[in-house]
Design a protein around this motif. Structure first.
Motif, PDB file in Angstrom:
ATOM      1  N   GLU A   1     -14.371   3.524  -9.861  1.00 35.88           N
ATOM      2  CA  GLU A   1     -15.252   3.966 -10.949  1.00 35.88           C
ATOM      3  C   GLU A   1     -16.231   5.025 -10.453  1.00 35.88           C
ATOM      4  OE1 GLU A   1     -18.704   1.952 -13.719  1.00 35.88           O
ATOM      5  OE2 GLU A   1     -16.889   0.781 -13.337  1.00 35.88           O
ATOM      6  N   TRP A   2     -16.753   4.835  -9.233  1.00 32.09           N
ATOM      7  CA  TRP A   2     -17.709   5.797  -8.677  1.00 32.09           C
ATOM      8  C   TRP A   2     -17.007   7.143  -8.441  1.00 32.09           C
ATOM      9  CZ3 TRP A   2     -18.073   8.932  -4.425  1.00 32.09           C
ATOM     10  CH2 TRP A   2     -19.333   9.495  -4.173  1.00 32.09           C
TER      11      TRP A   2
ATOM     12  N   GLN B   1     -12.162  15.066 -11.731  1.00 28.43           N
ATOM     13  CA  GLN B   1     -10.863  15.700 -11.498  1.00 28.43           C
ATOM     14  C   GLN B   1      -9.876  14.747 -10.824  1.00 28.43           C
ATOM     15  OE1 GLN B   1     -13.700  16.373  -9.913  1.00 28.43           O
ATOM     16  NE2 GLN B   1     -13.397  17.181  -7.836  1.00 28.43           N
ATOM     17  N   TYR B   2     -10.401  13.647 -10.236  1.00 23.87           N
ATOM     18  CA  TYR B   2      -9.531  12.676  -9.562  1.00 23.87           C
ATOM     19  C   TYR B   2      -9.219  11.461 -10.432  1.00 23.87           C
ATOM     20  CZ  TYR B   2     -10.533  15.378  -5.376  1.00 23.87           C
ATOM     21  OH  TYR B   2     -10.640  16.394  -4.462  1.00 23.87           O
ATOM     22  N   LYS B   3      -9.604  11.499 -11.705  1.00 19.98           N
ATOM     23  CA  LYS B   3      -9.341  10.369 -12.590  1.00 19.98           C
ATOM     24  C   LYS B   3      -7.840  10.118 -12.691  1.00 19.98           C
ATOM     25  CE  LYS B   3     -10.245   8.576 -17.252  1.00 19.98           C
ATOM     26  NZ  LYS B   3     -10.735   7.285 -16.747  1.00 19.98           N
ATOM     27  N   GLY B   4      -7.437   8.889 -12.461  1.00 21.02           N
ATOM     28  CA  GLY B   4      -6.027   8.514 -12.531  1.00 21.02           C
ATOM     29  C   GLY B   4      -5.182   9.033 -11.386  1.00 21.02           C
TER      30      GLY B   4
ATOM     31  N   HIS C   1      -6.973   5.987  -6.250  1.00 22.42           N
ATOM     32  CA  HIS C   1      -6.419   4.630  -6.140  1.00 22.42           C
ATOM     33  C   HIS C   1      -6.250   4.235  -4.676  1.00 22.42           C
ATOM     34  CE1 HIS C   1      -4.478   5.557 -10.289  1.00 22.42           C
ATOM     35  NE2 HIS C   1      -5.726   5.132 -10.414  1.00 22.42           N
ATOM     36  N   GLY C   2      -5.716   5.149  -3.871  1.00 21.49           N
ATOM     37  CA  GLY C   2      -5.476   4.844  -2.464  1.00 21.49           C
ATOM     38  C   GLY C   2      -6.751   4.652  -1.675  1.00 21.49           C
ATOM     39  N   LEU C   3      -7.740   5.525  -1.880  1.00 20.85           N
ATOM     40  CA  LEU C   3      -9.007   5.431  -1.159  1.00 20.85           C
ATOM     41  C   LEU C   3      -9.757   4.161  -1.559  1.00 20.85           C
ATOM     42  CD1 LEU C   3     -11.024   6.680   0.781  1.00 20.85           C
ATOM     43  CD2 LEU C   3     -11.963   8.005  -1.127  1.00 20.85           C
ATOM     44  N   SER C   4      -9.768   3.851  -2.838  1.00 21.51           N
ATOM     45  CA  SER C   4     -10.449   2.645  -3.322  1.00 21.51           C
ATOM     46  C   SER C   4      -9.788   1.391  -2.766  1.00 21.51           C
ATOM     47  CB  SER C   4     -10.423   2.609  -4.858  1.00 21.51           C
ATOM     48  OG  SER C   4     -11.054   3.739  -5.406  1.00 21.51           O
ATOM     49  N   ALA C   5      -8.458   1.389  -2.715  1.00 18.56           N
ATOM     50  CA  ALA C   5      -7.724   0.242  -2.181  1.00 18.56           C
ATOM     51  C   ALA C   5      -8.001   0.051  -0.695  1.00 18.56           C
ATOM     52  CB  ALA C   5      -6.228   0.429  -2.415  1.00 18.56           C
ATOM     53  N   THR C   6      -8.115   1.148   0.038  1.00 19.50           N
ATOM     54  CA  THR C   6      -8.403   1.065   1.473  1.00 19.50           C
ATOM     55  C   THR C   6      -9.762   0.427   1.727  1.00 19.50           C
ATOM     56  OG1 THR C   6      -7.093   3.061   1.900  1.00 19.50           O
ATOM     57  CG2 THR C   6      -8.670   2.398   3.599  1.00 19.50           C
ATOM     58  N   ILE C   7     -10.784   0.917   1.036  1.00 19.99           N
ATOM     59  CA  ILE C   7     -12.141   0.385   1.212  1.00 19.99           C
ATOM     60  C   ILE C   7     -12.192  -1.079   0.776  1.00 19.99           C
ATOM     61  CG2 ILE C   7     -14.546   0.596   0.458  1.00 19.99           C
ATOM     62  CD1 ILE C   7     -14.007   3.626   0.145  1.00 19.99           C
ATOM     63  N   GLY C   8     -11.534  -1.391  -0.337  1.00 21.69           N
ATOM     64  CA  GLY C   8     -11.534  -2.765  -0.841  1.00 21.69           C
ATOM     65  C   GLY C   8     -10.834  -3.727   0.104  1.00 21.69           C
TER      66      GLY C   8
END
Length: 266
Positions: free
Chosen positions: A165-166, A173-176, A181-188
């Motif tokens: 979301e952030w 420009q990176y929506k969807g 998705h990949g960066l968020s999944a890595t941090i999570g």
């Protein structure tokens, strides 16, 4: 359930199975490290227990995400806004705990499949577990399993949602995009592993065939023999498995959902 929900659910199941198939050897290494077992780095031994691993995706990993999505969508429909980060932590912990209870038998089968040296398949291992004490035997390790799944989810799904979301709010420009998705999944996944690895070690040891100790006795034994670092046994192979699995499963699930419904999964 409408067509969109069916597609979202099918995308979730398919993406988890695909990701598991790719990274499964790393899960074998993680479990063997936690169980103090020797590791054979040939392909066939590294895919030992594969069908139990797929069963776990069906019984735990996929329902876990489906529950979380339903909780957040219900909140959005009720209040017409996205849940705050604290609510995301609550929803992810709750969905992880529920899925952990449902998925405990498949996790137990996975551990026993990795340990087995007699060549039994998951049906034979299931029969063996049942003979040990009936249906209640499939609840072996359910407390640390549930706590581990809840803790891992609180780190992984809430941080994934918040990070995505952030990124998409500050960089529309990176929506969807695969990048978001990949960066968020890595941090999570890194956050989830740090929080949950101690519980994962305890769970794996309790579900092992040779264990006769209670949770308290097992924790005391780990501290006495290895110190606090004993609770992070298998962390590196676990992270090496979990991060790629999360990245691949979220990317596949999100992109498939966008392709067929025009909106993101989470």
């Amino acid at each position: 359930m409408d067509t969109s929900e069916w597609i979202q659910n099918l995308s979730t199941f398919a993406s988890n199975i695909i990701a598991t198939t790719i990274v499964y050897p790393l899960d074998t290494i993680r479990l063997k490290t936690q169980l103090n077992m020797p590791i054979d780095y040939k392909i066939r031994p590294l895919y030992k227990g594969y069908y139990a691993g797929i069963l776990r995706q069906i019984c735990y990993s996929s329902p876990n995400i489906i529950f979380y999505r339903n909780f957040t969508e219900k909140y959005h429909d009720t209040y017409n806004k996205s849940p705050s980060f604290m609510y995301k932590i609550l929803f992810s912990g709750l969905s992880g705990g529920i899925a952990g209870v449902i998925g405990n038998p498949s996790e137990l089968l996975l551990v026993r499949s990795i340990e087995d040296t007699s060549g039994k398949n998951i049906f034979q291992l299931g029969k063996q577990i049942y003979k040990q004490g009936g249906l209640k035997s499939f609840a072996t390790g359910i407390t640390p399993m549930t706590l581990r799944c809840s803790a891992f989810n609180m780190g992984r799904l809430s941080v994934y949602s918040e990070t995505k979301e952030w990124i998409q709010t500050n960089h529309p420009q990176y929506k969807g995009s695969v990048l978001s998705h990949g960066l968020s999944a890595t941090i999570g996944s890194i956050t989830g592993m740090i929080i949950s690895n101690p519980l994962d070690v305890v769970k794996s040891k309790i579900q092992g065939q040779e264990n006769t100790m209670s949770v308290q006795e097992l924790c005391s034994s780990i501290v006495r023999k290895e110190g606090i670092k004993g609770f992070y046994r298998g962390f590196v192979p676990g992270l090496m498995k979990t991060a790629p699995h999360s990245i691949l499963s979220f990317i596949f699930a999100e992109q498939m959902t966008i392709l067929y419904t025009g909106k993101e999964l989470l």
